[in-house]
Design a protein around this motif. Structure first.
Motif, PDB file in Angstrom:
ATOM      1  N   HIS A  48       0.886  -1.171   0.000  1.00 56.69           N
ATOM      2  CA  HIS A  48       0.000   0.000   0.000  1.00 56.69           C
ATOM      3  C   HIS A  48       0.917   1.211   0.000  1.00 56.69           C
ATOM      4  O   HIS A  48       2.094   1.092   0.367  1.00 56.69           O
ATOM      5  CB  HIS A  48      -0.821   0.088   1.283  1.00 56.69           C
ATOM      6  CG  HIS A  48      -1.884  -0.943   1.450  1.00 56.69           C
ATOM      7  ND1 HIS A  48      -3.210  -0.625   1.597  1.00 56.69           N
ATOM      8  CD2 HIS A  48      -1.817  -2.293   1.537  1.00 56.69           C
ATOM      9  CE1 HIS A  48      -3.922  -1.732   1.762  1.00 56.69           C
ATOM     10  NE2 HIS A  48      -3.105  -2.763   1.731  1.00 56.69           N
ATOM     11  N   THR A  82      -2.093  -3.630  -3.471  1.00 61.16           N
ATOM     12  CA  THR A  82      -3.463  -3.590  -2.966  1.00 61.16           C
ATOM     13  C   THR A  82      -4.405  -2.973  -3.996  1.00 61.16           C
ATOM     14  O   THR A  82      -4.025  -2.039  -4.699  1.00 61.16           O
ATOM     15  CB  THR A  82      -3.559  -2.761  -1.670  1.00 61.16           C
ATOM     16  OG1 THR A  82      -4.909  -2.837  -1.203  1.00 61.16           O
ATOM     17  CG2 THR A  82      -3.198  -1.296  -1.873  1.00 61.16           C
ATOM     18  N   THR A 107      -4.391  -7.647  -5.024  1.00 58.97           N
ATOM     19  CA  THR A 107      -5.493  -8.157  -4.206  1.00 58.97           C
ATOM     20  C   THR A 107      -6.822  -7.941  -4.916  1.00 58.97           C
ATOM     21  O   THR A 107      -6.973  -7.019  -5.732  1.00 58.97           O
ATOM     22  CB  THR A 107      -5.554  -7.448  -2.840  1.00 58.97           C
ATOM     23  OG1 THR A 107      -5.797  -6.055  -3.043  1.00 58.97           O
ATOM     24  CG2 THR A 107      -4.278  -7.642  -2.052  1.00 58.97           C
ATOM     25  N   ASN A 109     -10.595  -7.957  -3.231  1.00 61.59           N
ATOM     26  CA  ASN A 109     -11.404  -8.169  -2.035  1.00 61.59           C
ATOM     27  C   ASN A 109     -12.733  -8.782  -2.447  1.00 61.59           C
ATOM     28  O   ASN A 109     -13.467  -8.222  -3.258  1.00 61.59           O
ATOM     29  CB  ASN A 109     -11.554  -6.841  -1.295  1.00 61.59           C
ATOM     30  CG  ASN A 109     -10.229  -6.407  -0.687  1.00 61.59           C
ATOM     31  OD1 ASN A 109      -9.877  -6.821   0.407  1.00 61.59           O
ATOM     32  ND2 ASN A 109      -9.459  -5.602  -1.419  1.00 61.59           N
ATOM     33  N   GLU A 254       1.035  -4.230   8.445  1.00 61.16           N
ATOM     34  CA  GLU A 254      -0.356  -3.945   8.058  1.00 61.16           C
ATOM     35  C   GLU A 254      -1.316  -4.642   9.019  1.00 61.16           C
ATOM     36  O   GLU A 254      -2.357  -4.101   9.373  1.00 61.16           O
ATOM     37  CB  GLU A 254      -0.634  -4.411   6.623  1.00 61.16           C
ATOM     38  CG  GLU A 254      -2.115  -4.350   6.258  1.00 61.16           C
ATOM     39  CD  GLU A 254      -2.414  -4.440   4.769  1.00 61.16           C
ATOM     40  OE1 GLU A 254      -1.474  -4.392   3.961  1.00 61.16           O
ATOM     41  OE2 GLU A 254      -3.602  -4.551   4.431  1.00 61.16           O
TER      42      GLU A 254
HETATM   43  N1  KMH Z   1      -6.508  -4.827   4.478  1.00 60.87           N
HETATM   44  C1  KMH Z   1      -6.322  -6.186   4.893  1.00 60.87           C
HETATM   45  C2  KMH Z   1      -7.154  -6.486   6.049  1.00 60.87           C
HETATM   46  C3  KMH Z   1      -6.089  -5.351   0.416  1.00 60.87           C
HETATM   47  O1  KMH Z   1      -5.098  -4.682   0.628  1.00 60.87           O
HETATM   48  O2  KMH Z   1      -6.741  -5.242  -0.625  1.00 60.87           O
HETATM   49  C4  KMH Z   1      -6.457  -7.147   3.771  1.00 60.87           C
HETATM   50  C5  KMH Z   1      -5.773  -6.661   2.557  1.00 60.87           C
HETATM   51  C6  KMH Z   1      -6.595  -6.381   1.380  1.00 60.87           C
HETATM   52  O3  KMH Z   1      -4.576  -6.505   2.604  1.00 60.87           O
END
Ligand code: KMH
Ligand code: ZN
Length: 306
Positions: A48, A82, A107, A109, A254
């Motif tokens: 991130h 992310t 990622t 989600n 994180e």
């Molecule tokens: N934020 C975390 C709980 C993402 O960055 O898109 C899970 C995650 C998801 O790392």
């Protein structure tokens, strides 16, 4: 069983600078962290980005690019970007990194949920920046939006740019969402599931819940690669359990700021080193980045756009 992928999530968008002086916020700190994670034996760094002045999470494409380019010059760690981003970031901004950098892994989600952090403000005695407290308190009324439409759009963008989705599963119903998207031909197998336990709004971080998620996913999806991350002090117990269950594991600031009770981790790399020590005691070996690419069927570092 084969080697295991140890991922480190370097900074995220949950913790804020007042919670730990070691939380990396500048591009330089994030680059150093990714390289340190690699040197400690990590195969994947989950990225991130934040405003370097204030530490506020953002989706600045130039910062993503700077980190990706500099890390690639120094090591071959897999970078997983992310698309969750900062809480409240518009959905179209969240996915931009997939088309801009064409990374190996991003990622996805796997559903919407209440994503609540308002309860963690109590632990902070002094705030370094004005944005931190309202950002966290605002989550009492926050839904993290990942509708079927945006999931489909994200996946289409990721596949168009050769990025594999790491599917973030915060609760049981999200396995159903993934199974549906596979059935419709929108998500292609083999899939990589990241079970995310312990978010207020999602499933609690217990070993029983991890086993339950795994069994549910096996029933609905069949074969897959899987990993776990868990919020706070459940990080090491859940990661260890996941390794014993044949999965991969994610640590990093994180998810958890501590190395052990009362001791802040100075780096995600310290947590990687600790998990690898535990793993080796159990006869489990960490995968190299190249081995992780092969396990996850990633396209390779020569095909990214950074
Ligand atoms: N934020 C975390 C709980 C993402 O960055 O898109 C899970 C995650 C998801 O790392
Ligand atoms: Zn993340």
């Amino acid at each position: 069983m084969g080697k295991r992928i140890i991922t480190a999530a370097l900074t995220g968008s949950i913790h804020t600078p007042s919670m730990s002086p070691y939380l990396p916020v500048t591009p330089e700190q994030l680059i150093e962290e990714a390289v340190a994670v690699y040197n400690a034996g990590g195969a994947v760094a989950h990225v991130h980005v934040r405003d370097p002045e204030t530490g506020m999470p953002n989706a600045d494409q130039d910062i993503y690019r700077e980190i990706a380019t500099q890390v690639k010059k120094r090591c071959d760690i897999v970078l997983c970007f992310t698309t969750g981003g900062k809480l409240g970031e518009p959905v179209e901004n969240r996915v931009r990194v997939a088309s801009n950098l064409k990374p190996e892994l991003t990622t996805l989600n796997a559903g919407s949920l209440n994503f609540a952090l308002f309860h963690i403000v109590d632990g902070v005695e002094e705030w370094k920046y004005d944005w931190e407290k309202p950002y966290l308190e605002g989550t009492e009324d926050f839904i993290f939006p990942n509708t079927f439409k945006t999931m489909r759009q994200y996946i289409e963008i990721m596949y168009a740019h050769g990025a594999k989705p790491e599917l973030e599963i915060y609760d049981t119903g999200m396995i159903n969402n993934v199974a549906f998207l596979i059935d419709k031909g929108i998500i292609k197998k083999p899939v990589y599931l990241q079970f995310v336990l312990g978010i207020l709004g999602g499933i609690p971080a217990t070993i029983q819940n991890l086993v339950f998620l795994l069994e549910t996913a096996r029933n609905q999806i069949g074969d897959f690669e899987f990993s776990v991350c868990a919020a706070g002090k459940q990080q090491f117990p859940l990661c260890t359990a996941c390794l014993l269950l044949g999965g991969h594991a994610r640590v990093g600031l994180e998810d958890n700021l501590y190395l052990e009770k009362g001791i802040l981790a100075k780096s995600s790399a310290e947590q990687v080193a600790k998990l690898i020590r535990i793993a080796r005691e159990l006869g489990i070996e960490p995968a190299t980045p190249e081995e992780a690419r092969s396990i996850l069927n990633l396209k390779g570092l020569d095909k990214v756009n950074y």
